[in-house]
Each structure stands twice: as structure tokens, then as C-alpha cells.
Design an enzyme around this catalytic site. Structure first.
Site, PDB file in Angstrom:
ATOM      1  N   MET A  18      72.418  20.287  69.007  1.00 38.24           N
ATOM      2  CA  MET A  18      71.184  19.669  69.491  1.00 38.24           C
ATOM      3  C   MET A  18      70.880  18.334  68.807  1.00 38.24           C
ATOM      4  O   MET A  18      69.725  18.043  68.512  1.00 38.24           O
ATOM      5  CB  MET A  18      70.011  20.633  69.294  1.00 38.24           C
ATOM      6  CG  MET A  18      70.167  21.937  70.057  1.00 38.24           C
ATOM      7  SD  MET A  18      70.399  21.689  71.833  1.00 38.24           S
ATOM      8  CE  MET A  18      68.760  21.163  72.275  1.00 38.24           C
ATOM      9  N   ARG A  19      71.894  17.547  68.544  1.00 41.10           N
ATOM     10  CA  ARG A  19      71.654  16.235  67.940  1.00 41.10           C
ATOM     11  C   ARG A  19      72.422  15.167  68.705  1.00 41.10           C
ATOM     12  O   ARG A  19      73.504  15.439  69.242  1.00 41.10           O
ATOM     13  CB  ARG A  19      72.153  16.216  66.496  1.00 41.10           C
ATOM     14  CG  ARG A  19      71.189  16.740  65.485  1.00 41.10           C
ATOM     15  CD  ARG A  19      71.816  16.651  64.116  1.00 41.10           C
ATOM     16  NE  ARG A  19      71.967  15.267  63.671  1.00 41.10           N
ATOM     17  CZ  ARG A  19      71.023  14.575  63.042  1.00 41.10           C
ATOM     18  NH1 ARG A  19      69.862  15.113  62.774  1.00 41.10           N
ATOM     19  NH2 ARG A  19      71.236  13.328  62.667  1.00 41.10           N
ATOM     20  N   HIS A  36      77.263  21.144  79.246  1.00 40.25           N
ATOM     21  CA  HIS A  36      75.872  20.896  79.625  1.00 40.25           C
ATOM     22  C   HIS A  36      75.527  21.775  80.829  1.00 40.25           C
ATOM     23  O   HIS A  36      76.341  21.902  81.756  1.00 40.25           O
ATOM     24  CB  HIS A  36      75.678  19.414  79.977  1.00 40.25           C
ATOM     25  CG  HIS A  36      74.262  19.103  80.349  1.00 40.25           C
ATOM     26  ND1 HIS A  36      73.260  19.010  79.405  1.00 40.25           N
ATOM     27  CD2 HIS A  36      73.678  18.896  81.557  1.00 40.25           C
ATOM     28  CE1 HIS A  36      72.115  18.774  80.030  1.00 40.25           C
ATOM     29  NE2 HIS A  36      72.340  18.696  81.332  1.00 40.25           N
TER      30      HIS A  36
HETATM   31  C1  GRF Z   1      74.017  26.007  76.616  1.00 44.82           C
HETATM   32  O1  GRF Z   1      73.242  26.188  77.785  1.00 44.82           O
HETATM   33  C2  GRF Z   1      74.740  24.703  76.642  1.00 44.82           C
HETATM   34  O2  GRF Z   1      75.141  24.309  77.926  1.00 44.82           O
HETATM   35  C3  GRF Z   1      73.697  23.749  76.123  1.00 44.82           C
HETATM   36  O3  GRF Z   1      73.014  24.478  75.114  1.00 44.82           O
HETATM   37  C4  GRF Z   1      73.123  25.866  75.377  1.00 44.82           C
HETATM   38  C5  GRF Z   1      73.741  26.472  74.168  1.00 44.82           C
HETATM   39  O4  GRF Z   1      73.802  27.876  74.245  1.00 44.82           O
HETATM   40  N1  GRF Z   1      74.301  22.530  75.659  1.00 44.82           N
HETATM   41  P1  GRF Z   1      74.684  28.675  73.196  1.00 44.82           P
HETATM   42  O5  GRF Z   1      74.230  28.267  71.807  1.00 44.82           O
HETATM   43  O6  GRF Z   1      76.120  28.352  73.437  1.00 44.82           O
HETATM   44  O7  GRF Z   1      74.377  30.126  73.464  1.00 44.82           O
END
Ligand code: GRF
Length: 216
Positions: A92-93, A111
Site C-alpha cells: 500500500m505504498r 490490481h
Molecule cells: C488485493 O485486492 C490486491 O488486488 C490489491 O490489494 C488487495 C490485497 O489483498 N492490490 P491481499 O493482501 O493479497 O489479501
């Protein structure tokens, strides 16, 4: 054939990480995970890696006021792991241009939309607001602009009447768990080439769609 060494970079739950762990557990899968790196201490995905006996590393992004310093630490961690491919999985960065350029065509992301539609956060809310009938998920090479870059694999997922962001996210997530290992497999087998802004698979500039059916 030697297996491709991959590092998975996470911030949270790690269900996509788990899908990669499960695929790599099969000795015939052409890639193996050499490290899992989280920027969040205690991220649940770390426990998944530990259970699988995979080396973990926490680089706490709160300790780096400057983005470039965090990215340098991440770069050092990845280099130390020997990773040949970096898989962002719920990381998330934003990454700096310098970092992305250094790892160009060696770093991929998943994504939860059919890019280039709906990049960014709160994807499923925006999909429902827009009233589209299909959404999906995308694995792509990473470029500096968020959720952009040559597309490797996509899966289409129907939107259903009465969907909430949560129900839609759960349906899309099932498809994510299929296409992320599939993208890694194609790369590890040397079947993926970046040509300009898009990807050729097996030399085909316009590859057939890889169809997945998460909901038979
Ligand atoms: C997923 O929906 C991915 O596509 C997005 O963030 C979410 C991460 O889920 N980038 P996880 O941590 O893999 O369960």
C-alpha cells in the site's frame, strides 16, 4: 530448469501471497519465493510466510520520513534476497520513480479492476457507482504512475445485482488468486516480453485472453 526467484512485497492480509505460496509449493511450478518483505510490522501475511518457512523481513515505513530512504532500504532487502522478480501483493505504498526504473520489467503488481479502468483506491465502490456490468483484475508490470504498466494477465468478473463493495471484492479476489500465479508462471517460463507499452506472450503481440473461471 532453475526456478525463478521471486520476492513478494506486502502490507497486509496476504491472500495473494498465499496463492503464490501454494503455487510455489508444487515442485513443478517454475518459480519459488525467496523472501517476503512487509512495510507493516505484524502484517498478517508475514505469518503466512513464516508458516511456509519463507524468510521474512520487515522494513517499517513509519521509520522513513523520506520516500527515497524507504525505497533504498527496500531495494537493499530485495537485492540481498537474490530476487529476480518482485511481486507487489497488497503493498500500500507508492514507489519512487528511481526505484521503479531500477526494477523496470522485473516488478509486477496485482490490481482489483480491469485496468486501465479504475486505478487507485476504493476500486469496488467506484465500479458499483459507475454501473459497469463487468469488472475484474489485472497483473501488470509496474511503471511510475500508479496502477499503470504493460498488462500481463487479466480476468473478467461479472457484477451482480445487489453486490456490495465487499461481495464484489470477494468475487474478484478469487480471480486474483488464479491470475497472479498464472502471470508469474508465464514470466518464469520466459514466455513474456515487454514490447513498448504492452506485453507479448509467446511472441504474439496481441495474445489471446487467458480465461479463468473463478465461479463455475
Ligand atoms: C488485493 O485486492 C490486491 O488486488 C490489491 O490489494 C488487495 C490485497 O489483498 N492490490 P491481499 O493482501 O493479497 O489479501
Amino acid at each position: 530448469m532453475a526456478r525463478l526467484k521471486i520476492a513478494v512485497v506486502i502490507s497486509g492480509r496476504g491472500s495473494n501471497l498465499q496463492a503464490l505460496i501454494d503455487s510455489c509449493a508444487d515442485s513443478s511450478f517454475p518459480a519459488g519465493i525467496v523472501a517476503v518483505i512487509s512495510n507493516v510490522p505484524g502484517a498478517p501475511g508475514l505469518a503466512r510466510a513464516e508458516r511456509a518457512g519463507i524468510r521474512t523481513d520487515v522494513i517499517d515505513s513509519r521509520g522513513f520520513p523520506r520516500r527515497a530512504d524507504f525505497d533504498a532500504a527496500l531495494d537493499a532487502g530485495l537485492a540481498a534476497s537474490g530476487a529476480e522478480l518482485v511481486c507487489l501483493a497488497g503493498f500500500m505504498r507508492l514507489l519512487s520513480d528511481g526505484f521503479v526504473t531500477k526494477w523496470r520489467d522485473k516488478i509486477i503488481n496485482i490490481h482489483p479492476s480491469l485496468l486501465p479502468a479504475f486505478p487507485g483506491l476504493n476500486t469496488h465502490e467506484r465500479v458499483l457507482q459507475a454501473g459497469v456490468r463487468f469488472t475484474g483484475c489485472t497483473v501488470h508490470f509496474v511503471r511510475p504512475e500508479v496502477d499503470s504498466g504493460p498488462i500481463i494477465v487479466q480476468a473478467a468478473v461479472p457484477v451482480r445485482g445487489g453486490d456490495t463493495p465487499e461481495s464484489l471484492a470477494a468475487r474478484v479476489l478469487k480471480a486474483e488468486h488464479i491470475i497472479y500465479p498464472e502471470a508469474v508462471r508465464l514470466i518464469a517460463l520466459g514466455r513474456v516480453r515487454v514490447q513498448g507499452d504492452s506485453v507479448a506472450i509467446d511472441g504474439a503481440a496481441a495474445p489471446d485472453a487467458v480465461l479463468v473461471n473463478p465461479e463455475p
